[in-house]
Design a protein around this motif. Sequence first.
Motif, PDB file in Angstrom:
ATOM      1  N   LYS A 126       0.846  -1.177   0.000  1.00 20.64           N
ATOM      2  CA  LYS A 126       0.000   0.000   0.000  1.00 20.64           C
ATOM      3  C   LYS A 126       0.889   1.237   0.000  1.00 20.64           C
ATOM      4  O   LYS A 126       1.935   1.265   0.655  1.00 20.64           O
ATOM      5  N   ALA A 127       0.482   2.260  -0.714  1.00 19.21           N
ATOM      6  CA  ALA A 127       1.297   3.476  -0.828  1.00 19.21           C
ATOM      7  C   ALA A 127       1.577   4.094   0.534  1.00 19.21           C
ATOM      8  O   ALA A 127       2.673   4.604   0.785  1.00 19.21           O
ATOM      9  N   ASP A 128       0.620   4.054   1.439  1.00 19.88           N
ATOM     10  CA  ASP A 128       0.829   4.601   2.781  1.00 19.88           C
ATOM     11  C   ASP A 128       1.924   3.845   3.531  1.00 19.88           C
ATOM     12  O   ASP A 128       2.663   4.445   4.323  1.00 19.88           O
ATOM     13  N   VAL A 129       2.032   2.543   3.293  1.00 19.94           N
ATOM     14  CA  VAL A 129       3.065   1.731   3.940  1.00 19.94           C
ATOM     15  C   VAL A 129       4.445   2.186   3.476  1.00 19.94           C
ATOM     16  O   VAL A 129       5.370   2.357   4.283  1.00 19.94           O
ATOM     17  N   VAL A 130       4.581   2.382   2.174  1.00 20.08           N
ATOM     18  CA  VAL A 130       5.867   2.832   1.634  1.00 20.08           C
ATOM     19  C   VAL A 130       6.217   4.215   2.171  1.00 20.08           C
ATOM     20  O   VAL A 130       7.358   4.484   2.551  1.00 20.08           O
ATOM     21  N   ALA A 131       5.227   5.098   2.224  1.00 15.84           N
ATOM     22  CA  ALA A 131       5.465   6.455   2.729  1.00 15.84           C
ATOM     23  C   ALA A 131       5.924   6.432   4.182  1.00 15.84           C
ATOM     24  O   ALA A 131       6.878   7.128   4.562  1.00 15.84           O
ATOM     25  N   ASP A 132       5.269   5.628   5.009  1.00 21.16           N
ATOM     26  CA  ASP A 132       5.671   5.527   6.415  1.00 21.16           C
ATOM     27  C   ASP A 132       7.091   4.989   6.534  1.00 21.16           C
ATOM     28  O   ASP A 132       7.870   5.437   7.385  1.00 21.16           O
ATOM     29  N   ALA A 133       7.427   4.030   5.664  1.00 26.16           N
ATOM     30  CA  ALA A 133       8.765   3.446   5.691  1.00 26.16           C
ATOM     31  C   ALA A 133       9.818   4.474   5.295  1.00 26.16           C
ATOM     32  O   ALA A 133      10.908   4.522   5.878  1.00 26.16           O
ATOM     33  N   VAL A 134       9.517   5.298   4.304  1.00 28.91           N
ATOM     34  CA  VAL A 134      10.457   6.324   3.856  1.00 28.91           C
ATOM     35  C   VAL A 134      10.782   7.283   4.994  1.00 28.91           C
ATOM     36  O   VAL A 134      11.957   7.575   5.272  1.00 28.91           O
ATOM     37  N   VAL A 135       9.771   7.769   5.679  1.00 35.72           N
ATOM     38  CA  VAL A 135       9.983   8.729   6.757  1.00 35.72           C
ATOM     39  C   VAL A 135      10.703   8.077   7.933  1.00 35.72           C
ATOM     40  O   VAL A 135      11.597   8.676   8.543  1.00 35.72           O
ATOM     41  N   GLU A 136      10.335   6.840   8.264  1.00 35.94           N
ATOM     42  CA  GLU A 136      11.012   6.130   9.350  1.00 35.94           C
ATOM     43  C   GLU A 136      12.485   5.919   9.018  1.00 35.94           C
ATOM     44  O   GLU A 136      13.355   6.085   9.887  1.00 35.94           O
ATOM     45  N   ALA A 137      12.795   5.581   7.780  1.00 33.93           N
ATOM     46  CA  ALA A 137      14.180   5.362   7.370  1.00 33.93           C
ATOM     47  C   ALA A 137      14.994   6.643   7.429  1.00 33.93           C
ATOM     48  O   ALA A 137      16.155   6.649   7.850  1.00 33.93           O
ATOM     49  N   LEU A 138      14.402   7.743   7.005  1.00 34.99           N
ATOM     50  CA  LEU A 138      15.110   9.016   7.054  1.00 34.99           C
ATOM     51  C   LEU A 138      15.463   9.388   8.492  1.00 34.99           C
ATOM     52  O   LEU A 138      16.552   9.919   8.762  1.00 34.99           O
ATOM     53  N   ALA A 139      14.563   9.084   9.419  1.00 32.65           N
ATOM     54  CA  ALA A 139      14.775   9.434  10.816  1.00 32.65           C
ATOM     55  C   ALA A 139      15.800   8.546  11.505  1.00 32.65           C
ATOM     56  O   ALA A 139      16.355   8.914  12.538  1.00 32.65           O
ATOM     57  N   ASP A 140      16.075   7.378  10.919  1.00 29.77           N
ATOM     58  CA  ASP A 140      17.007   6.411  11.506  1.00 29.77           C
ATOM     59  C   ASP A 140      18.363   6.538  10.815  1.00 29.77           C
ATOM     60  O   ASP A 140      18.531   6.130   9.670  1.00 29.77           O
ATOM     61  N   GLU A 141      19.335   7.076  11.507  1.00 28.55           N
ATOM     62  CA  GLU A 141      20.642   7.340  10.897  1.00 28.55           C
ATOM     63  C   GLU A 141      21.402   6.071  10.538  1.00 28.55           C
ATOM     64  O   GLU A 141      22.415   6.142   9.838  1.00 28.55           O
ATOM     65  N   THR A 142      20.944   4.921  10.999  1.00 28.20           N
ATOM     66  CA  THR A 142      21.625   3.660  10.660  1.00 28.20           C
ATOM     67  C   THR A 142      21.177   3.098   9.316  1.00 28.20           C
ATOM     68  O   THR A 142      21.799   2.174   8.793  1.00 28.20           O
ATOM     69  N   VAL A 143      20.098   3.645   8.771  1.00 31.03           N
ATOM     70  CA  VAL A 143      19.575   3.146   7.496  1.00 31.03           C
ATOM     71  C   VAL A 143      20.205   3.920   6.347  1.00 31.03           C
ATOM     72  O   VAL A 143      20.146   5.152   6.307  1.00 31.03           O
ATOM     73  N   LYS A 144      20.803   3.205   5.415  1.00 27.72           N
ATOM     74  CA  LYS A 144      21.368   3.840   4.233  1.00 27.72           C
ATOM     75  C   LYS A 144      21.484   2.809   3.109  1.00 27.72           C
ATOM     76  O   LYS A 144      21.369   1.598   3.338  1.00 27.72           O
ATOM     77  N   GLY A 145      21.720   3.288   1.904  1.00 30.87           N
ATOM     78  CA  GLY A 145      21.840   2.395   0.754  1.00 30.87           C
ATOM     79  C   GLY A 145      20.487   1.893   0.285  1.00 30.87           C
ATOM     80  O   GLY A 145      19.434   2.457   0.627  1.00 30.87           O
ATOM     81  N   PRO A 146      20.468   0.819  -0.490  1.00 35.33           N
ATOM     82  CA  PRO A 146      19.212   0.269  -1.009  1.00 35.33           C
ATOM     83  C   PRO A 146      18.301  -0.215   0.117  1.00 35.33           C
ATOM     84  O   PRO A 146      18.750  -0.852   1.065  1.00 35.33           O
ATOM     85  N   VAL A 147      17.024   0.107   0.009  1.00 33.48           N
ATOM     86  CA  VAL A 147      16.014  -0.337   0.971  1.00 33.48           C
ATOM     87  C   VAL A 147      15.004  -1.171   0.188  1.00 33.48           C
ATOM     88  O   VAL A 147      14.168  -0.635  -0.533  1.00 33.48           O
TER      89      VAL A 147
END
Length: 296
Positions: A257-278
């Motif tokens: 669902k598009a909302d799921v992807v959007a939530d994941a994008v924002v959560e990843a940006l806020a987490d400094e340990t996430v980088k590279g391909p998701v």
Amino acid sequence: MSATTKRIVVFGGNGFLGSRICRAAVARNWDVTSVSRSGNPRWDTITSSATPPPWSHHVAWERADIFRPAQWTSLVHGADYVVHTLGILLEADYKGVISGRESPLSGLSRAFNPAKGAHSPNPLERVRNEGAPEPGVEPPSSPAQLTYEMMNRDSAILLAKEAAREGVKAFGFVSAAAGAPVLPSRYITTKREAEAVVAREFPDMRGLFFRPPFMYDQSRTATMALAAFATAGSAVNGLTRGVLGGFLGAAVAKPLKADVVADAVVEALADETVKGPVEVRRLEELANRAWRKTML
């Protein structure tokens, strides 16, 4: 705005996914700016209602052309995160086809023409080697000039370049899980080229390359049927240990669902340990984590 408030700028923020990324960022009380050529969204094209939702009043809906940096560099200044959600699925001039200026066959033949991608996959390299103007300074004069190379790759590299220059902490690029038989191979190769160039050229800026599968939402009824097909294909692909994925690509990846992807994008940006391909599974994990936080 508090000194600790995060600031995000979403290019393509009035689109199907971009608007939902803005919604997810507003939910975190971030300062949110959307940049697009048309500014305010046409809500009836991205949601089930023509009425702007309450959260939309907390977004600055700015108008600017991605290929004219002078129009938007000031908007990127001071941002913590910049996200690129622009892109095209097909290069065919849809308005030209509908009006009769171009036949459907000629539009598709342009899209599947491999010669278009023959030049350097890195517009920055062309600038250095050929002394050419910076990529994107001259915007396309017609829809026929909107190629995969320009929209899926060069616009992302241009934006990343300015974001890095402004000291942006993290750059999010909405790529794709894979290609599909119904799409030219250049659709996915240009996205992968953008990922590679951004990661290599701007190592001091945390690059996140989101690779969502087919996205759906009830507000777009056509996506529901396609999602059902992709879900069935994903199940069969799993039973056959990935046999279908080898040649159907994203067509049999589990849709989200598009909302799921959007939530994941924002959560990843806020987490400094996430980088590279998701990848798809990681997107689900991040979205679930974001959902749990709202339950606390």
